[in-house]
Design an enzyme around this catalytic site. Structure first.
Site, PDB file in Angstrom:
ATOM      1  N   HIS A   1     -33.428  -7.021  14.422  1.00  0.00           N
ATOM      2  CA  HIS A   1     -34.033  -8.793  15.098  1.00  0.00           C
ATOM      3  C   HIS A   1     -34.413 -10.201  14.084  1.00  0.00           C
ATOM      4  O   HIS A   1     -34.745  -9.424  13.531  1.00  0.00           O
ATOM      5  CB  HIS A   1     -34.832  -8.017  16.338  1.00  0.00           C
ATOM      6  CG  HIS A   1     -34.166  -7.399  17.470  1.00  0.00           C
ATOM      7  ND1 HIS A   1     -33.962  -7.158  18.331  1.00  0.00           N
ATOM      8  CD2 HIS A   1     -32.691  -6.659  17.706  1.00  0.00           C
ATOM      9  CE1 HIS A   1     -33.452  -7.162  19.173  1.00  0.00           C
ATOM     10  NE2 HIS A   1     -32.728  -6.044  18.872  1.00  0.00           N
TER      11      HIS A   1
ATOM     12  N   GLU B   1     -37.304 -11.317  14.630  1.00  0.00           N
ATOM     13  CA  GLU B   1     -38.909 -10.471  14.481  1.00  0.00           C
ATOM     14  C   GLU B   1     -39.269  -9.661  13.834  1.00  0.00           C
ATOM     15  O   GLU B   1     -40.541  -9.836  12.530  1.00  0.00           O
ATOM     16  CB  GLU B   1     -39.263 -10.186  16.321  1.00  0.00           C
ATOM     17  CG  GLU B   1     -39.667 -10.945  17.109  1.00  0.00           C
ATOM     18  CD  GLU B   1     -38.423 -11.035  18.160  1.00  0.00           C
ATOM     19  OE1 GLU B   1     -38.272 -11.342  18.906  1.00  0.00           O
ATOM     20  OE2 GLU B   1     -37.428 -10.846  17.309  1.00  0.00           O
TER      21      GLU B   1
ATOM     22  N   CYS C   1     -38.558  -8.862  22.729  1.00  0.00           N
ATOM     23  CA  CYS C   1     -37.697  -7.358  23.349  1.00  0.00           C
ATOM     24  C   CYS C   1     -38.759  -6.545  22.674  1.00  0.00           C
ATOM     25  O   CYS C   1     -39.917  -6.651  22.536  1.00  0.00           O
ATOM     26  CB  CYS C   1     -36.158  -6.982  23.043  1.00  0.00           C
ATOM     27  SG  CYS C   1     -36.305  -6.040  21.545  1.00  0.00           S
TER      28      CYS C   1
END
Length: 151
Positions: free
Chosen positions: A53, A55, A83
């Site tokens: 992801h 991040e 998330c």
């Protein structure tokens, strides 16, 4: 343009990289003392890795630059609400603040579904601010999924 908008624009540049790669267009930057020290965008499809992801990739980049996993005093700017996995990584990295653009009503862990940092007993808490360049952050996602549905 204020500082938060400047850094969110940088995160949007990362999201555009993901879009061009046919990845879900989410981008992130990590900032320390007013300077970007880490960048990331989604690379799940091309890496075939569930944890790739934006991040996580930005945290990896910032940690490499600083030579430590502790990103104390750093802020993360991400185009879409993180998330649960990413919030966990942000928590573990000791990031101070999360700034995000649009809420993720299906998987968000900073207020949409739940907010990890509302739970008592943690040894670290992040400040959270949402809605930065909301329209631009939402529009790139909407555009991407419209394109995907047409195929």
């Amino acid at each position: 343009m204020n500082q938060n908008e400047f850094f969110m624009n940088e995160a949007l540049l990362e999201a555009k990289k993901a879009y061009k790669m046919n990845e879900v267009p989410i981008g992130a930057v990590i900032v320390k003392d007013g300077f970007i020290i880490g960048r990331g965008h989604n690379t799940r499809e091309c890496e075939e890795l569930a944890t790739a992801h934006a991040e996580i990739n930005a945290i990896r980049s910032a940690s490499s630059k600083l030579g430590t996993w502790r990103l104390t005093g750093c802020d993360i700017y991400v185009t879409i609400e993180p998330c649960p996995m990413c919030v966990g990584a942000i928590y573990q990295a000791r990031i101070k603040r999360i700034y995000f653009g649009a809420f993720d009503e299906k998987a968000g862990a900073c207020g949409s579904i739940f907010n990890l940092f509302e739970h008592k007993g943690l040894n670290h808490y992040c400040q959270i601010e949402s809605g930065i360049l909301l329209d631009a952050c939402r529009d790139i996602m909407t555009s991407f999924f419209k394109m995907k549905r047409k195929k």
